[in-house]
Design a protein around this motif. Structure first.
Motif, PDB file in Angstrom:
ATOM      1  N   GLY A 391       0.808  -1.211   0.000  1.00  0.00           N
ATOM      2  CA  GLY A 391       0.000   0.000   0.000  1.00  0.00           C
ATOM      3  C   GLY A 391       0.837   1.254   0.000  1.00  0.00           C
ATOM      4  O   GLY A 391       1.972   1.259  -0.503  1.00  0.00           O
ATOM      5  N   CYS A 392       0.289   2.318   0.570  1.00  0.00           N
ATOM      6  CA  CYS A 392       0.986   3.596   0.476  1.00  0.00           C
ATOM      7  C   CYS A 392       0.692   4.483   1.676  1.00  0.00           C
ATOM      8  O   CYS A 392      -0.310   4.306   2.381  1.00  0.00           O
ATOM      9  CB  CYS A 392       0.610   4.322  -0.813  1.00  0.00           C
ATOM     10  N   LEU A 393       1.586   5.413   1.888  1.00  0.00           N
ATOM     11  CA  LEU A 393       1.432   6.484   2.872  1.00  0.00           C
ATOM     12  C   LEU A 393       1.296   7.786   2.098  1.00  0.00           C
ATOM     13  O   LEU A 393       2.139   8.112   1.262  1.00  0.00           O
ATOM     14  CB  LEU A 393       2.644   6.535   3.809  1.00  0.00           C
ATOM     15  N   ILE A 394       0.218   8.517   2.369  1.00  0.00           N
ATOM     16  CA  ILE A 394      -0.063   9.778   1.680  1.00  0.00           C
ATOM     17  C   ILE A 394       0.060  10.906   2.697  1.00  0.00           C
ATOM     18  O   ILE A 394      -0.634  10.910   3.713  1.00  0.00           O
ATOM     19  CB  ILE A 394      -1.471   9.763   1.057  1.00  0.00           C
ATOM     20  N   GLN A 395       0.945  11.860   2.416  1.00  0.00           N
ATOM     21  CA  GLN A 395       1.186  12.967   3.337  1.00  0.00           C
ATOM     22  C   GLN A 395       0.980  14.291   2.614  1.00  0.00           C
ATOM     23  O   GLN A 395       1.599  14.557   1.579  1.00  0.00           O
ATOM     24  CB  GLN A 395       2.627  12.891   3.886  1.00  0.00           C
ATOM     25  N   ASP A 396       0.092  15.118   3.160  1.00  0.00           N
ATOM     26  CA  ASP A 396      -0.181  16.428   2.558  1.00  0.00           C
ATOM     27  C   ASP A 396       1.060  17.313   2.581  1.00  0.00           C
ATOM     28  O   ASP A 396       1.836  17.296   3.545  1.00  0.00           O
ATOM     29  CB  ASP A 396      -1.314  17.128   3.315  1.00  0.00           C
ATOM     30  N   MET A 397       1.228  18.094   1.501  1.00  0.00           N
ATOM     31  CA  MET A 397       2.289  19.085   1.403  1.00  0.00           C
ATOM     32  C   MET A 397       1.647  20.424   1.022  1.00  0.00           C
ATOM     33  O   MET A 397       0.475  20.465   0.636  1.00  0.00           O
ATOM     34  CB  MET A 397       3.329  18.662   0.358  1.00  0.00           C
ATOM     35  N   PRO A 398       2.397  21.499   1.092  1.00  0.00           N
ATOM     36  CA  PRO A 398       1.814  22.800   0.720  1.00  0.00           C
ATOM     37  C   PRO A 398       1.408  22.851  -0.755  1.00  0.00           C
ATOM     38  O   PRO A 398       1.870  22.056  -1.580  1.00  0.00           O
ATOM     39  CB  PRO A 398       2.956  23.791   1.005  1.00  0.00           C
ATOM     40  N   ASN A 399       0.519  23.789  -1.071  1.00  0.00           N
ATOM     41  CA  ASN A 399       0.130  24.111  -2.455  1.00  0.00           C
ATOM     42  C   ASN A 399      -0.543  22.949  -3.177  1.00  0.00           C
ATOM     43  O   ASN A 399      -0.421  22.817  -4.396  1.00  0.00           O
ATOM     44  CB  ASN A 399       1.346  24.584  -3.264  1.00  0.00           C
ATOM     45  N   GLY A 400      -1.249  22.092  -2.432  1.00  0.00           N
ATOM     46  CA  GLY A 400      -2.019  21.039  -3.083  1.00  0.00           C
ATOM     47  C   GLY A 400      -1.230  19.834  -3.522  1.00  0.00           C
ATOM     48  O   GLY A 400      -1.752  18.995  -4.263  1.00  0.00           O
ATOM     49  N   TYR A 401       0.011  19.699  -3.102  1.00  0.00           N
ATOM     50  CA  TYR A 401       0.819  18.534  -3.438  1.00  0.00           C
ATOM     51  C   TYR A 401       0.743  17.506  -2.301  1.00  0.00           C
ATOM     52  O   TYR A 401       0.326  17.809  -1.187  1.00  0.00           O
ATOM     53  CB  TYR A 401       2.280  18.917  -3.664  1.00  0.00           C
ATOM     54  N   SER A 402       1.158  16.277  -2.603  1.00  0.00           N
ATOM     55  CA  SER A 402       1.251  15.221  -1.598  1.00  0.00           C
ATOM     56  C   SER A 402       2.530  14.435  -1.826  1.00  0.00           C
ATOM     57  O   SER A 402       2.974  14.266  -2.975  1.00  0.00           O
ATOM     58  CB  SER A 402       0.060  14.259  -1.688  1.00  0.00           C
ATOM     59  N   LYS A 403       3.091  13.945  -0.731  1.00  0.00           N
ATOM     60  CA  LYS A 403       4.185  12.990  -0.830  1.00  0.00           C
ATOM     61  C   LYS A 403       3.599  11.596  -0.655  1.00  0.00           C
ATOM     62  O   LYS A 403       2.857  11.339   0.294  1.00  0.00           O
ATOM     63  CB  LYS A 403       5.257  13.238   0.227  1.00  0.00           C
ATOM     64  N   VAL A 404       3.913  10.702  -1.589  1.00  0.00           N
ATOM     65  CA  VAL A 404       3.394   9.342  -1.561  1.00  0.00           C
ATOM     66  C   VAL A 404       4.564   8.372  -1.473  1.00  0.00           C
ATOM     67  O   VAL A 404       5.494   8.429  -2.291  1.00  0.00           O
ATOM     68  CB  VAL A 404       2.546   9.033  -2.819  1.00  0.00           C
ATOM     69  N   THR A 405       4.521   7.498  -0.468  1.00  0.00           N
ATOM     70  CA  THR A 405       5.491   6.403  -0.353  1.00  0.00           C
ATOM     71  C   THR A 405       4.744   5.106  -0.612  1.00  0.00           C
ATOM     72  O   THR A 405       3.735   4.828   0.047  1.00  0.00           O
ATOM     73  CB  THR A 405       6.139   6.372   1.041  1.00  0.00           C
ATOM     74  N   TRP A 406       5.233   4.335  -1.576  1.00  0.00           N
ATOM     75  CA  TRP A 406       4.492   3.171  -2.087  1.00  0.00           C
ATOM     76  C   TRP A 406       5.284   1.894  -1.822  1.00  0.00           C
ATOM     77  O   TRP A 406       6.485   1.838  -2.059  1.00  0.00           O
ATOM     78  CB  TRP A 406       4.249   3.334  -3.586  1.00  0.00           C
ATOM     79  N   VAL A 407       4.582   0.868  -1.358  1.00  0.00           N
ATOM     80  CA  VAL A 407       5.182  -0.451  -1.128  1.00  0.00           C
ATOM     81  C   VAL A 407       4.365  -1.492  -1.880  1.00  0.00           C
ATOM     82  O   VAL A 407       3.132  -1.521  -1.766  1.00  0.00           O
ATOM     83  CB  VAL A 407       5.212  -0.804   0.376  1.00  0.00           C
ATOM     84  N   GLU A 408       5.036  -2.333  -2.664  1.00  0.00           N
ATOM     85  CA  GLU A 408       4.399  -3.488  -3.300  1.00  0.00           C
ATOM     86  C   GLU A 408       5.107  -4.745  -2.826  1.00  0.00           C
ATOM     87  O   GLU A 408       6.341  -4.826  -2.877  1.00  0.00           O
ATOM     88  CB  GLU A 408       4.480  -3.398  -4.827  1.00  0.00           C
ATOM     89  N   HIS A 409       4.322  -5.731  -2.354  1.00  0.00           N
ATOM     90  CA  HIS A 409       4.900  -6.968  -1.823  1.00  0.00           C
ATOM     91  C   HIS A 409       4.000  -8.122  -2.238  1.00  0.00           C
ATOM     92  O   HIS A 409       2.885  -8.267  -1.722  1.00  0.00           O
ATOM     93  CB  HIS A 409       5.019  -6.888  -0.298  1.00  0.00           C
ATOM     94  N   LEU A 410       4.458  -8.925  -3.184  1.00  0.00           N
ATOM     95  CA  LEU A 410       3.641  -9.984  -3.778  1.00  0.00           C
ATOM     96  C   LEU A 410       4.361 -11.319  -3.728  1.00  0.00           C
ATOM     97  O   LEU A 410       5.587 -11.390  -3.868  1.00  0.00           O
ATOM     98  CB  LEU A 410       3.312  -9.659  -5.239  1.00  0.00           C
ATOM     99  N   GLU A 411       3.584 -12.388  -3.534  1.00  0.00           N
ATOM    100  CA  GLU A 411       4.057 -13.764  -3.734  1.00  0.00           C
ATOM    101  C   GLU A 411       3.466 -14.256  -5.049  1.00  0.00           C
ATOM    102  O   GLU A 411       2.244 -14.231  -5.229  1.00  0.00           O
ATOM    103  CB  GLU A 411       3.604 -14.672  -2.592  1.00  0.00           C
ATOM    104  N   ILE A 412       4.318 -14.693  -5.947  1.00  0.00           N
ATOM    105  CA  ILE A 412       3.894 -15.084  -7.294  1.00  0.00           C
ATOM    106  C   ILE A 412       4.190 -16.558  -7.516  1.00  0.00           C
ATOM    107  O   ILE A 412       5.311 -17.024  -7.274  1.00  0.00           O
ATOM    108  CB  ILE A 412       4.609 -14.251  -8.378  1.00  0.00           C
ATOM    109  N   GLU A 413       3.177 -17.282  -7.991  1.00  0.00           N
ATOM    110  CA  GLU A 413       3.369 -18.673  -8.392  1.00  0.00           C
ATOM    111  C   GLU A 413       2.879 -18.819  -9.828  1.00  0.00           C
ATOM    112  O   GLU A 413       1.679 -18.801 -10.100  1.00  0.00           O
ATOM    113  CB  GLU A 413       2.601 -19.625  -7.474  1.00  0.00           C
ATOM    114  N   GLU A 414       3.824 -18.929 -10.756  1.00  0.00           N
ATOM    115  CA  GLU A 414       3.465 -19.024 -12.168  1.00  0.00           C
ATOM    116  C   GLU A 414       3.306 -20.479 -12.561  1.00  0.00           C
ATOM    117  O   GLU A 414       4.218 -21.289 -12.403  1.00  0.00           O
ATOM    118  CB  GLU A 414       4.537 -18.343 -13.030  1.00  0.00           C
TER     119      GLU A 414
END
Length: 744
Positions: A391-414
């Motif tokens: 998922g992600c962490l969304i943090q408000d910044m000035p002037n309508g911007y946001s800082k987004v930190t994104w994590v993807e963690h998957l187990e894949i079985e093909e």
């Protein structure tokens, strides 16, 4: 009717004791007749009052705002139950009507006479056999019940209120498709399934009926709460959990540290065929935090925000709603399909819980974690995907911007080998990694920001500069075209692409679907696609495709005629992110030429690029330019996707273009610098080799209207036509880029 208030529930233990704990319990009381009358009148005007209205009622009636809120919740629930009872009565009446009609038919059959001799008919038509009628009646009832339950659950209104589908017949569109090489392809049937109607929603996709008990909801809440705790640690901890990859500098998960910090009971039972994809990235996006949270928690907006990654999404059940009118505390069960834009890569299916929580003022965390539910009705995917807390962490910044930190963690079985062209991209984790999600989010937020800006296009059509409304209408039209293009690469209902046999040295795959959307031509559409590899950096390939001056070098359907850009709308800070209207050059000097134009959108970010186009006639463009609703303008898009091949050298270059996500403008400037020409359309140096920096995976997609008849099937002539169309296009691309001897 009186409504209990105060705690949001009804009933409870009414035995009075004198200990301290019981004295702390909330007392339930009845509302007065005046209070109920005032609340009922407000409910008729506004069943969903906002906080301001609730406070006004609170002061007026002498009730707590919380009591007002719960009264409206209870009243809405009661109204919903009344509507459901009315719907059931209507359905029973419909079944009775069908039963009476069948009885009348049987009575009429007893008195039927032969028109030739006036006597009773010789033999009895098996169609009117009573037993068969009863069977058909039972089947009709089952179908009616099934559709009605789906309508009540997912659409929210009775089936009798559903609007009829209005077919669109535009002769000029059929002619235009014929002139573009796809008209009149009807002939003997080929063994290729006809898919149901295409839609921006999820057509005919079967879902198991949701029956979630209180115990299930409690379990889901526990799973989501634990996942949120894990995600926050993954977001806020650097070493030893995360480390920089020595190959490309990406943040990757240290699996030994992860399993030591988050031990799982079944880790030792993990199949040796399972591999882990885990990545983290952060950046600044031009959208405020609340708007982002609202889009993430809405399945339709989620697809709209990530059209190149999420081909379909749906909220199956809302387990708990947010508190105080916000998304914080919202927990929902969702389904989505993730894709790489090529028919060679099967989509990934995920059932998962999405939980939103406000961490502090101006800061939200959203976690996704897989949740297994019965999938007997779902098509089997060759790639089994399990999402660990991501998922992600969304943090408000000035002037309508946001800082987004994104994590993807998957187990894949093909369960099937990855296609040889996509092995590096898939196994490196780049195909579905955090970097791709964040780069797409940054580009789409820029696009939405441009949609809000009241500026004019840099070049105009016929001297008429579109208004701000016209610009927005054109952008919405192009956005729908791109979304339709992306969804065409991942057919619904699990139908697989069929490999066409032909003389080409590369695979061409095709699929048929019946087009029923108002925004698409009515009839049967043939989609055909292939993916090739070229030893050229993706940015150079993107330059080549979006430059109208080099279009005649690859566009088979333009008959090598040069084209001219007659309208241009920027939709991002990067010059390559734009919408264009193109016309054949001779049309500017010959009024007898047909009025068919080409609408094109090109977009690029650190994860790859797209060039999507479709024929549109001049009256339709004028409708959009004037600011009218473009929803019913039919589009049948084709185009190209350009993706880095995943080789380390190429990824270093892409990382240089994307930067660390510090700002969208710096990302765009870096990408422009890598492109050399700044995305302005110059093709100088395009044919040069990559110098060991990796290459590009290019997917070529054409969509053709095969027939306006809804039951048409693809003929062998269609196979040959589309094989030749794609084959010739690929050969001309290779020739123009000095890659004629390159194998795919």
């Amino acid at each position: 009717m009186d409504y209990a208030s105060g705690g949001g529930g009804s009933g409870g233990d009414h035995h009075h004791h004198h200990d301290a704990s019981d004295r702390r319990k909330k007392r339930y009381h009845r509302h007065t007749a005046h209070q109920i009358q005032r609340l009922e009148s407000m409910f008729k005007e506004c069943p969903h009052p906002d906080e301001k209205t609730r406070l006004q009622l609170s002061r007026e009636l002498g009730l707590a705002p919380r009591q007002i809120k719960f009264w409206f919740q209870n009243r809405r629930t009661q109204m919903k139950a009344q509507h459901e009872r009315a719907d059931n009565c209507a359905l029973r009446a419909e079944n009775d009507k069908i039963r009476c009609e069948n009885i009348a038919i049987r009575e009429a059959l007893k008195n039927v006479i032969c028109p030739s001799c006036g006597g009773p008919p010789v033999g009895e038509d098996s169609y009117f056999d009573e037993q068969k009628l009863q069977m058909e009646n039972a089947q009709l009832k089952e179908e009616l019940d099934r559709v009605s339950s789906i309508a009540a659950k997912y659409i929210g209104r009775p089936i009798s209120q559903l609007p009829p589908v209005q077919p669109i017949h535009i002769s000029s569109l059929d002619l235009s498709m014929s002139s573009f090489g796809g008209g009149g392809m009807v002939g003997p049937s080929l063994d290729l399934d006809l898919l149901p109607g295409s839609s921006s929603t999820m057509p005919g996709l079967p879902f198991p009926a949701m029956s979630i008990s209180d115990m299930d909801k409690s379990l889901m809440a526990d799973i989501a709460g634990n996942a949120m705790d894990e995600l926050i640690r993954l977001l806020q901890t650097n070493e030893p959990l995360w480390m920089k990859s020595p190959v490309d500098g990406r943040e990757v998960l240290n699996l030994e540290s992860y399993e030591r910090i988050f031990p799982r009971a079944n880790t030792h039972l993990r199949s040796p065929n399972i591999r882990i994809e885990a990545s983290r990235d952060s950046g600044v996006v031009i959208m405020n935090g609340l708007a982002l949270v609202d889009m993430f928690m809405d399945a339709n907006k989620w697809v709209e925000l990530f059209p190149t990654i999420v081909s379909r999404a749906r909220t199956l059940e809302v387990i708990s709603s947010g508190i105080l009118g916000s998304q914080s505390g919202t927990l929902q069960l969702m389904y989505e399909e993730l894709q790489v834009l090529s028919p060679f890569v099967p989509p990934r299916q995920l059932y998962f819980l999405r939980f939103c929580q406000q961490i502090e003022q101006g800061s939200w965390a959203i976690v996704d974690v897989s949740y297994d539910i019965p999938q007997e009705n779902q098509f089997a995917s060759p790639c089994k995907t399990h999402r660990l807390p991501s998922g992600c962490l969304i943090q408000d910044m000035p002037n309508g911007y946001s800082k987004v930190t994104w994590v993807e963690h998957l187990e894949i079985e093909e369960k099937a080998p990855v296609h040889r062209l996509f092995g590096d991209l898939i196994h490196s984790g780049l195909a579905f990694g955090a970097e791709r999600w964040l780069a797409t989010l940054q580009r789409m937020c820029e696009r939405f920001a441009c949609l809000m800006v009241t500026g004019n296009s840099t070049r105009d059509l016929g001297g008429v500069i579109p208004s701000a409304e016209g610009k927005r209408s054109m952008m919405k039209l192009a956005q729908r075209m791109v979304s339709s293009f992306c969804q065409s690469i991942n057919p619904s209902n699990g139908h697989q692409w069929t490999t066409l046999s032909g003389l080409n040295e590369f695979e061409v795959r095709a699929t048929l679907h019946k087009s029923t959307d108002p925004g698409q031509p009515n009839g049967v559409v043939l989609s055909a696609a292939t993916t090739i590899w070229l030893p050229i950096p993706p940015q150079n390939v993107f330059n080549f495709f979006r430059d109208e001056r080099t279009r005649h070098q690859w566009d088979v359907l333009s008959n090598q005629a040069p084209v001219q850009e007659v309208a241009h709308i920027a939709n991002g800070s990067h010059p390559g992110n734009c919408i264009s209207v193109l016309r054949k050059f001779e049309q500017a000097f010959n009024t007898n030429q047909n009025n068919m134009l080409i609408l094109q959108e090109s977009c690029i970010d650190a994860s790859g690029s797209l060039v999507v186009f479709g024929p549109v006639d001049l009256p339709a463009i004028n409708i959009a330019m004037s600011g009218e609703d473009p929803s019913y303008i039919p589009l049948l898009p084709s185009g190209f996707t350009i993706t880095p091949d995943g080789r380390p050298g190429n990824q270093q270059q892409i990382q240089a273009a994307g930067g660390d996500g510090a700002s969208t403008s710096s990302n765009a400037a870096a990408a422009a610098a890598v492109m050399g020409s700044g995305g302005g359309g110059s093709s100088s140096g395009v044919g040069g080799r990559s110098g060991g920096a990796g290459g590009s995976l290019i997917t070529v997609v054409f969509q053709i209207l095969v027939s306006s008849l809804p039951s048409a099937k693809m003929s062998p002539e269609s196979v040959n036509t589309v094989n030749n169309l794609i084959g010739t296009t690929v050969h001309q691309i290779k020739a123009a880029l000095n890659c004629s001897t390159t194998t795919s």
